[in-house]
Design a protein around this motif. Structure first.
Motif, PDB file in Angstrom:
ATOM      1  N   ILE A 106       0.836  -1.222   0.064  1.00 40.96           N
ATOM      2  CA  ILE A 106       0.176   0.077   0.008  1.00 40.96           C
ATOM      3  C   ILE A 106       0.855   1.378  -0.063  1.00 40.96           C
ATOM      4  CG2 ILE A 106      -1.368   1.449   1.491  1.00 40.96           C
ATOM      5  CD1 ILE A 106      -3.104  -1.306   2.158  1.00 40.96           C
ATOM      6  N   VAL A 107       1.828   1.304   0.967  1.00 41.56           N
ATOM      7  CA  VAL A 107       2.645   2.585   1.050  1.00 41.56           C
ATOM      8  C   VAL A 107       3.466   2.787  -0.286  1.00 41.56           C
ATOM      9  CG1 VAL A 107       4.803   1.727   2.018  1.00 41.56           C
ATOM     10  CG2 VAL A 107       3.846   3.805   2.688  1.00 41.56           C
ATOM     11  N   ARG A 108       3.900   1.564  -0.907  1.00 40.19           N
ATOM     12  CA  ARG A 108       4.680   1.920  -2.253  1.00 40.19           C
ATOM     13  C   ARG A 108       3.833   2.617  -3.025  1.00 40.19           C
ATOM     14  NH1 ARG A 108       9.054  -0.804  -4.136  1.00 40.19           N
ATOM     15  NH2 ARG A 108       8.043  -1.342  -6.183  1.00 40.19           N
ATOM     16  N   ASP A 109       2.707   2.623  -3.225  1.00 44.44           N
ATOM     17  CA  ASP A 109       1.528   3.157  -4.011  1.00 44.44           C
ATOM     18  C   ASP A 109       1.265   4.618  -3.516  1.00 44.44           C
ATOM     19  OD1 ASP A 109       1.780   1.078  -5.768  1.00 44.44           O
ATOM     20  OD2 ASP A 109       0.113   0.356  -5.163  1.00 44.44           O
ATOM     21  N   ARG A 110       1.523   4.988  -2.204  1.00 44.08           N
ATOM     22  CA  ARG A 110       1.299   6.470  -1.698  1.00 44.08           C
ATOM     23  C   ARG A 110       2.353   7.236  -1.559  1.00 44.08           C
ATOM     24  NH1 ARG A 110      -3.321   6.392  -3.408  1.00 44.08           N
ATOM     25  NH2 ARG A 110      -3.691   8.167  -1.988  1.00 44.08           N
ATOM     26  N   THR A 111       3.572   6.907  -1.704  1.00 41.50           N
ATOM     27  CA  THR A 111       4.690   7.790  -1.542  1.00 41.50           C
ATOM     28  C   THR A 111       5.661   7.753  -2.654  1.00 41.50           C
ATOM     29  OG1 THR A 111       6.541   8.689  -0.046  1.00 41.50           O
ATOM     30  CG2 THR A 111       5.825   6.264  -0.269  1.00 41.50           C
ATOM     31  N   GLN A 112       6.445   8.910  -2.993  1.00 41.19           N
ATOM     32  CA  GLN A 112       7.421   8.737  -3.934  1.00 41.19           C
ATOM     33  C   GLN A 112       8.817   8.655  -2.991  1.00 41.19           C
ATOM     34  OE1 GLN A 112       6.882   8.167  -7.233  1.00 41.19           O
ATOM     35  NE2 GLN A 112       4.824   7.857  -6.744  1.00 41.19           N
ATOM     36  N   ASP A 113       8.997   8.509  -2.026  1.00 46.75           N
ATOM     37  CA  ASP A 113      10.072   8.373  -1.110  1.00 46.75           C
ATOM     38  C   ASP A 113      10.913   7.424  -1.324  1.00 46.75           C
ATOM     39  OD1 ASP A 113      11.496  10.228   1.306  1.00 46.75           O
ATOM     40  OD2 ASP A 113      11.565   7.814   1.721  1.00 46.75           O
ATOM     41  N   ASP A 159      -1.416  10.368   1.561  1.00 45.49           N
ATOM     42  CA  ASP A 159      -0.281  10.646   0.426  1.00 45.49           C
ATOM     43  C   ASP A 159       1.044  11.123   1.291  1.00 45.49           C
ATOM     44  OD1 ASP A 159      -1.544  10.025  -1.930  1.00 45.49           O
ATOM     45  OD2 ASP A 159      -2.996  11.296  -1.227  1.00 45.49           O
ATOM     46  N   GLY A 160       2.022  10.915   0.536  1.00 40.87           N
ATOM     47  CA  GLY A 160       3.394  11.371   0.942  1.00 40.87           C
ATOM     48  C   GLY A 160       3.784  11.289   1.876  1.00 40.87           C
ATOM     49  N   LYS A 161       4.243  12.254   2.659  1.00 45.18           N
ATOM     50  CA  LYS A 161       5.024  12.203   4.248  1.00 45.18           C
ATOM     51  C   LYS A 161       3.717  11.714   5.121  1.00 45.18           C
ATOM     52  CE  LYS A 161       6.928  15.257   7.815  1.00 45.18           C
ATOM     53  NZ  LYS A 161       7.265  16.464   7.919  1.00 45.18           N
TER      54      LYS A 161
END
Length: 253
Positions: free
Chosen positions: A79-86, A188-190
């Motif tokens: 999930i988080v891989r799709d919700r951040t670009q970090d 999203d993001g941070k």
């Protein structure tokens, strides 16, 4: 790639190799228990064969419960891989997903080899194996209401024979609730990075407590080694997540 990232990759590769070695060891153990051989020779006498664990054993209970616990860690990581670009968080999540997916496959494979069901019997609570094998009142130190790292786990309440009552889809200590997973999917993001790291911190604390229980209560040596390896690896990841949260102006819950 930074030195820290390279180290995590190396640790994951080493962990995968150990997992495969432990799986092959489990195959050999169960083959012996069944009297199977691969060289055409007659099986050993049943009296000297290693027995596969019973369906209500700590070994089987840990394999079932940790497989479920790991599955959620994999889900949250993707999930988080799709919700951040970090890239730091994305690589960290990918490493967790790969490691825990491999371990989950091994746990389920053991249940297959032992010819045991992958799902607990109806009416049997998650984590009951810890209470039944000396956890809650037998002096084993595994009362789920008082485990190290189990404080501050939100709406998880004591009850049932295992000392834990499922709440909003959180079947075991450390697991995220359905509401928390929905929040992660919408972040999203941070914001997504911080929530993921906080949820995974709780998740690892619950997983470490379970793995310590198996390290003490399980009888299959290969499974105990795996459990001890989980404790060491997830403790290291807890330290890494604390640093990542601090870098984002946040801290574990």
């Amino acid at each position: 790639m930074t030195a820290a990232q390279a180290t995590r990759r190396t640790q994951w590769a080493a962990g995968s190799a150990v997992a495969l070695a432990l799986l092959f060891a489990g195959v050999a153990t169960v083959a012996t228990a069944r009297g199977d051989t691969t060289d055409g020779k007659q099986p050993r006498a049943a009296s000297t064969a290693v027995r596969a664990p019973a369906t209500d054993s700590a070994d089987a209970g840990f394999a079932r419960d940790m497989a479920v616990h790991h599955q959620q860690a994999v889900e949250m990581s993707f999930i988080v891989r799709d919700r951040t670009q970090d890239e730091e968080v994305r690589r960290f999540a990918y490493d967790i997903a790969n490691t825990q997916a491999n371990q989950r496959g091994m746990l389920l494979a053991w249940l297959d080899l032992w010819e045991l069901p992958k799902v607990a019997a109806a009416g049997r609570e998650p984590m009951a194996w810890m209470a039944a094998h000396g956890g809650r009142s037998g002096g084993g130190g595994h009362d789920m209401a008082g485990m190290d790292g189990m404080d501050g786990m939100g709406d998880m309440t004591a009850g049932s024979d295992s000392g834990f009552t499922a709440h909003d889809g959180a079947l075991m200590p450390g697991m995220a609730t359905r509401t928390e997973l929905d929040r992660l999917r919408k972040a999203d993001g941070k914001q997504a990075e911080i929530l993921y790291l906080q949820l995974m911190t709780d998740h690892h604390k619950g997983g470490i407590a379970m793995a310590r229980g198996c390290a003490e209560l399980c009888t299959v040596k290969a499974e105990r080694r795996l459990a001890n390896g989980m404790v060491e690896a997830q403790q290291s990841e807890l330290d890494a997540m604390a640093q990542m949260l601090a870098a984002r102006g946040a801290e574990p819950r």
